[in-house]
Design a protein around this motif. Structure first.
Motif, PDB file in Angstrom:
ATOM      1  N   HIS A 190       0.812  -1.208   0.000  1.00  0.00           N
ATOM      2  CA  HIS A 190       0.000   0.000   0.000  1.00  0.00           C
ATOM      3  C   HIS A 190       0.850   1.264   0.000  1.00  0.00           C
ATOM      4  O   HIS A 190       0.332   2.367   0.167  1.00  0.00           O
ATOM      5  N   HIS A 191       2.157   1.111  -0.156  1.00  0.00           N
ATOM      6  CA  HIS A 191       3.037   2.274  -0.251  1.00  0.00           C
ATOM      7  C   HIS A 191       2.685   3.032  -1.534  1.00  0.00           C
ATOM      8  O   HIS A 191       2.467   2.419  -2.590  1.00  0.00           O
ATOM      9  N   PRO A 192       2.601   4.384  -1.488  1.00  0.00           N
ATOM     10  CA  PRO A 192       2.210   5.162  -2.676  1.00  0.00           C
ATOM     11  C   PRO A 192       3.018   4.829  -3.932  1.00  0.00           C
ATOM     12  O   PRO A 192       2.463   4.743  -5.026  1.00  0.00           O
ATOM     13  N   LYS A 193       4.333   4.630  -3.784  1.00  0.00           N
ATOM     14  CA  LYS A 193       5.159   4.372  -4.964  1.00  0.00           C
ATOM     15  C   LYS A 193       5.022   2.931  -5.453  1.00  0.00           C
ATOM     16  O   LYS A 193       5.302   2.645  -6.618  1.00  0.00           O
ATOM     17  N   VAL A 194       4.609   2.036  -4.584  1.00  0.00           N
ATOM     18  CA  VAL A 194       4.331   0.658  -5.012  1.00  0.00           C
ATOM     19  C   VAL A 194       3.037   0.658  -5.827  1.00  0.00           C
ATOM     20  O   VAL A 194       2.937   0.017  -6.877  1.00  0.00           O
ATOM     21  N   ILE A 195       2.053   1.411  -5.350  1.00  0.00           N
ATOM     22  CA  ILE A 195       0.773   1.503  -6.053  1.00  0.00           C
ATOM     23  C   ILE A 195       0.963   2.110  -7.440  1.00  0.00           C
ATOM     24  O   ILE A 195       0.349   1.665  -8.414  1.00  0.00           O
ATOM     25  N   SER A 196       1.840   3.142  -7.514  1.00  0.00           N
ATOM     26  CA  SER A 196       2.051   3.808  -8.800  1.00  0.00           C
ATOM     27  C   SER A 196       2.945   3.003  -9.745  1.00  0.00           C
ATOM     28  O   SER A 196       3.087   3.352 -10.917  1.00  0.00           O
ATOM     29  N   GLY A 197       3.567   1.930  -9.218  1.00  0.00           N
ATOM     30  CA  GLY A 197       4.437   1.111 -10.044  1.00  0.00           C
ATOM     31  C   GLY A 197       5.877   1.572 -10.094  1.00  0.00           C
ATOM     32  O   GLY A 197       6.712   0.991 -10.798  1.00  0.00           O
ATOM     33  N   GLU A 198       6.212   2.622  -9.310  1.00  0.00           N
ATOM     34  CA  GLU A 198       7.575   3.149  -9.309  1.00  0.00           C
ATOM     35  C   GLU A 198       8.536   2.282  -8.491  1.00  0.00           C
ATOM     36  O   GLU A 198       9.749   2.393  -8.636  1.00  0.00           O
ATOM     37  N   MET A 199       7.993   1.432  -7.634  1.00  0.00           N
ATOM     38  CA  MET A 199       8.831   0.691  -6.700  1.00  0.00           C
ATOM     39  C   MET A 199       8.218  -0.677  -6.419  1.00  0.00           C
ATOM     40  O   MET A 199       6.996  -0.851  -6.453  1.00  0.00           O
ATOM     41  N   LYS A 200       9.069  -1.652  -6.131  1.00  0.00           N
ATOM     42  CA  LYS A 200       8.598  -2.982  -5.746  1.00  0.00           C
ATOM     43  C   LYS A 200       8.360  -3.022  -4.243  1.00  0.00           C
ATOM     44  O   LYS A 200       8.936  -2.248  -3.483  1.00  0.00           O
ATOM     45  N   GLU A 201       7.532  -3.970  -3.804  1.00  0.00           N
ATOM     46  CA  GLU A 201       7.195  -4.079  -2.383  1.00  0.00           C
ATOM     47  C   GLU A 201       8.437  -4.274  -1.513  1.00  0.00           C
ATOM     48  O   GLU A 201       8.586  -3.636  -0.466  1.00  0.00           O
ATOM     49  N   ASP A 202       9.337  -5.189  -1.923  1.00  0.00           N
ATOM     50  CA  ASP A 202      10.546  -5.465  -1.133  1.00  0.00           C
ATOM     51  C   ASP A 202      11.412  -4.223  -0.994  1.00  0.00           C
ATOM     52  O   ASP A 202      11.989  -3.964   0.073  1.00  0.00           O
ATOM     53  N   ASP A 203      11.500  -3.439  -2.067  1.00  0.00           N
ATOM     54  CA  ASP A 203      12.311  -2.215  -2.031  1.00  0.00           C
ATOM     55  C   ASP A 203      11.695  -1.191  -1.082  1.00  0.00           C
ATOM     56  O   ASP A 203      12.406  -0.529  -0.314  1.00  0.00           O
ATOM     57  N   ALA A 204      10.369  -1.070  -1.129  1.00  0.00           N
ATOM     58  CA  ALA A 204       9.674  -0.118  -0.248  1.00  0.00           C
ATOM     59  C   ALA A 204       9.876  -0.501   1.211  1.00  0.00           C
ATOM     60  O   ALA A 204      10.091   0.358   2.076  1.00  0.00           O
ATOM     61  N   LEU A 205       9.823  -1.795   1.505  1.00  0.00           N
ATOM     62  CA  LEU A 205      10.010  -2.265   2.870  1.00  0.00           C
ATOM     63  C   LEU A 205      11.423  -1.966   3.360  1.00  0.00           C
ATOM     64  O   LEU A 205      11.614  -1.472   4.481  1.00  0.00           O
ATOM     65  N   GLU A 206      12.416  -2.234   2.520  1.00  0.00           N
ATOM     66  CA  GLU A 206      13.811  -2.005   2.920  1.00  0.00           C
ATOM     67  C   GLU A 206      14.103  -0.530   3.123  1.00  0.00           C
ATOM     68  O   GLU A 206      14.797  -0.146   4.058  1.00  0.00           O
ATOM     69  N   ILE A 207      13.561   0.303   2.259  1.00  0.00           N
ATOM     70  CA  ILE A 207      13.756   1.753   2.408  1.00  0.00           C
ATOM     71  C   ILE A 207      13.131   2.236   3.709  1.00  0.00           C
ATOM     72  O   ILE A 207      13.716   3.033   4.443  1.00  0.00           O
ATOM     73  N   PHE A 208      11.939   1.713   4.005  1.00  0.00           N
ATOM     74  CA  PHE A 208      11.257   2.099   5.237  1.00  0.00           C
ATOM     75  C   PHE A 208      12.078   1.695   6.463  1.00  0.00           C
ATOM     76  O   PHE A 208      12.327   2.504   7.360  1.00  0.00           O
ATOM     77  N   VAL A 209      12.524   0.458   6.499  1.00  0.00           N
ATOM     78  CA  VAL A 209      13.296  -0.042   7.644  1.00  0.00           C
ATOM     79  C   VAL A 209      14.622   0.702   7.768  1.00  0.00           C
ATOM     80  O   VAL A 209      15.032   1.091   8.870  1.00  0.00           O
ATOM     81  N   ASN A 210      15.296   0.940   6.642  1.00  0.00           N
ATOM     82  CA  ASN A 210      16.581   1.627   6.674  1.00  0.00           C
ATOM     83  C   ASN A 210      16.463   3.076   7.126  1.00  0.00           C
ATOM     84  O   ASN A 210      17.436   3.671   7.592  1.00  0.00           O
ATOM     85  N   SER A 211      15.273   3.629   6.984  1.00  0.00           N
ATOM     86  CA  SER A 211      15.050   4.997   7.460  1.00  0.00           C
ATOM     87  C   SER A 211      15.290   5.095   8.953  1.00  0.00           C
ATOM     88  O   SER A 211      15.758   6.111   9.467  1.00  0.00           O
ATOM     89  N   PHE A 212      14.984   4.028   9.671  1.00  0.00           N
ATOM     90  CA  PHE A 212      15.166   4.024  11.117  1.00  0.00           C
ATOM     91  C   PHE A 212      16.539   3.486  11.505  1.00  0.00           C
ATOM     92  O   PHE A 212      17.115   3.898  12.504  1.00  0.00           O
ATOM     93  N   ASP A 213      17.070   2.580  10.717  1.00  0.00           N
ATOM     94  CA  ASP A 213      18.426   2.091  10.996  1.00  0.00           C
ATOM     95  C   ASP A 213      19.437   3.214  10.905  1.00  0.00           C
ATOM     96  O   ASP A 213      20.494   3.178  11.518  1.00  0.00           O
ATOM     97  N   GLY A 214      19.102   4.248  10.133  1.00  0.00           N
ATOM     98  CA  GLY A 214      20.027   5.367   9.972  1.00  0.00           C
ATOM     99  C   GLY A 214      19.870   6.436  11.029  1.00  0.00           C
ATOM    100  O   GLY A 214      20.476   7.482  10.964  1.00  0.00           O
TER     101      GLY A 214
END
Length: 283
Positions: free
Chosen positions: A212-236
Motif C-alpha cells: 500500500h506504499h504510494p510508490k508501489v501503487i504507482s508502479g515506481e517501486m517494488k514491495e521489497d524495495d519499499a520495505l527495505e527503504i522504510f526499515v533503513n530509514s530508522f536504521d540510519g
C-alpha cells in the motif's frame, strides 16, 4: 508578540544594550520585572500573557521554576524574526520547499539523512555554515553566500555560527496536524506491545504492508524495495540498535506528511499500511 519582528535595527541594538545595562547579576539573565521595564523603554508594552510565553521559552530554570529570562537568547530570536519576515527570505524558503516537494516523500527525509551523516563526528545535531551549505549542495540545492547568511541568521539560535538542522528541517516540513498525528500515534501504539514507548525494527518489518506504499501503487517501486527503504530509514537514526522511539516514528511521518497535501490520502495510507482504522469501536 508579532510587533517584536517590527523593531528597527537601531532599536534592536538598543534593546540588547539596555538589557546588558540591567544585567547586574549572572550574565545574560534579567528578572521578569527588569525584562518588562527594558522593553517599555523602547515603547514595547507586553501583556502578562506574552510575558508568560516568553518566560516559558527563554526562562532559566532555578529550583524547578523559571523566574529569570535569558535576554541574550531572546535578542537572538528577535534578530531571526527580522530575517524571516523579509520577502527575500520567504522567496528562498518557498524555492526550497518546491525543491523538496519534487523529491516526493523521500525529499525532507533524504536531506535529514545527509545532515545526520555530516554530523556523525560529534552528533550534536548542529552544522557550521560550510557543512550546512555542503549538505544542501549534496541534496541538489545551491544557495548563494547571501542566502547562506540569511539561513544562518534565521536558524543560528545561539549566535555561535552553527545551525540546528533539526529546527531547519521542522521549519521546512511543518508539523503533523491533529488528525494525522492521531493516526501516527495509533500505529505506534499497535506496534508497542509492552507500552514502554519503544518498538523494534523487526516489529515494524512484520507489520508494515508495503503493497500500500504510494510508490508501489504507482508502479515506481517494488514491495521489497519499499520495505527495505522504510526499515533503513530508522536504521540510519541516532540510536542504530534496532529500537525506535515514539519521537523518531513521529519524525519519520512528519517528513512523509510534508509531501502529501490531502488529509484523506494520508489517513487511508496509514490505515492500509498498518492495518488500523481512523475511527474504530473500542468497547
Amino acid at each position: 508578540m508579532d510587533s517584536l519582528a517590527m523593531l528597527t535595527q537601531k532599536n534592536r541594538v538598543k534593546m540588547r544594550r539596555f538589557f546588558r545595562e540591567n544585567d547586574k547579576g549572572i550574565k545574560n539573565r534579567v528578572k521578569q520585572s527588569e525584562f518588562r521595564a527594558t522593553l517599555a523603554m523602547l515603547n514595547m508594552n507586553i501583556s502578562g500573557k506574552d510575558l508568560d510565553i516568553i518566560t516559558q521559552r527563554f526562562g532559566i530554570s532555578h529550583f524547578g521554576t523559571k523566574l529569570d529570562i535569558n535576554y541574550a537568547a531572546f535578542c537572538d530570536e528577535v534578530e531571526a524574526l527580522e530575517v524571516r519576515r523579509t520577502t527575500q527570505f520567504h522567496a528562498l524558503i518557498t524555492r526550497m520547499r518546491k525543491h523538496f516537494m519534487k523529491r516526493g516523500a523521500r525529499g525532507i527525509h533524504g536531506l535529514a539523512t545527509i545532515f545526520r551523516q555530516m554530523d556523525s563526528f560529534d552528533g550534536n545535531r548542529k552544522l557550521d555554515k560550510q557543512e550546512f551549505i555542503e549538505g544542501l549542495s549534496q541534496f541538489g540545492f545551491k544557495v548563494s553566500k547571501v542566502e547562506a547568511m540569511q539561513l544562518l541568521k534565521a536558524y543560528d539560535r545561539n549566535n555561535d555560527g552553527v545551525i540546528s538542522y533539526d529546527e531547519f528541517i521542522r521549519g521546512m516540513r511543518g508539523s503533523l496536524n491533529s488528525r494525522r498525528l492521531k493516526l501516527v500515534m495509533k500505529a505506534f501504539k499497535k506496534l508497542d506491545k509492552s507500552g514502554d514507548g519503544v518498538i523494534t525494527v523487526d516489529d515494524m518489518r512484520g507489520t508494515f504492508s508495503a503493497k500500500h506504499h504510494p510508490k508501489v501503487i504507482s508502479g515506481e517501486m517494488k514491495e521489497d524495495d519499499a520495505l527495505e527503504i522504510f526499515v533503513n530509514s530508522f536504521d540510519g537514526s541516532n540510536i542504530k540498535d534496532g529500537r525506535v522511539h515514539l519521537d523518531e516514528f513521529e519524525d519519520y511521518y512528519s517528513n512523509i506528511s510534508s509531501s502529501i497535501d490531502d488529509d484523506e490520502y494520508f489517513v487511508r495510507m496509514m490505515e492500509k499500511v498498518w492495518g488500523i482504522e481512523e475511527y474504530e469501536y473500542e468497547g
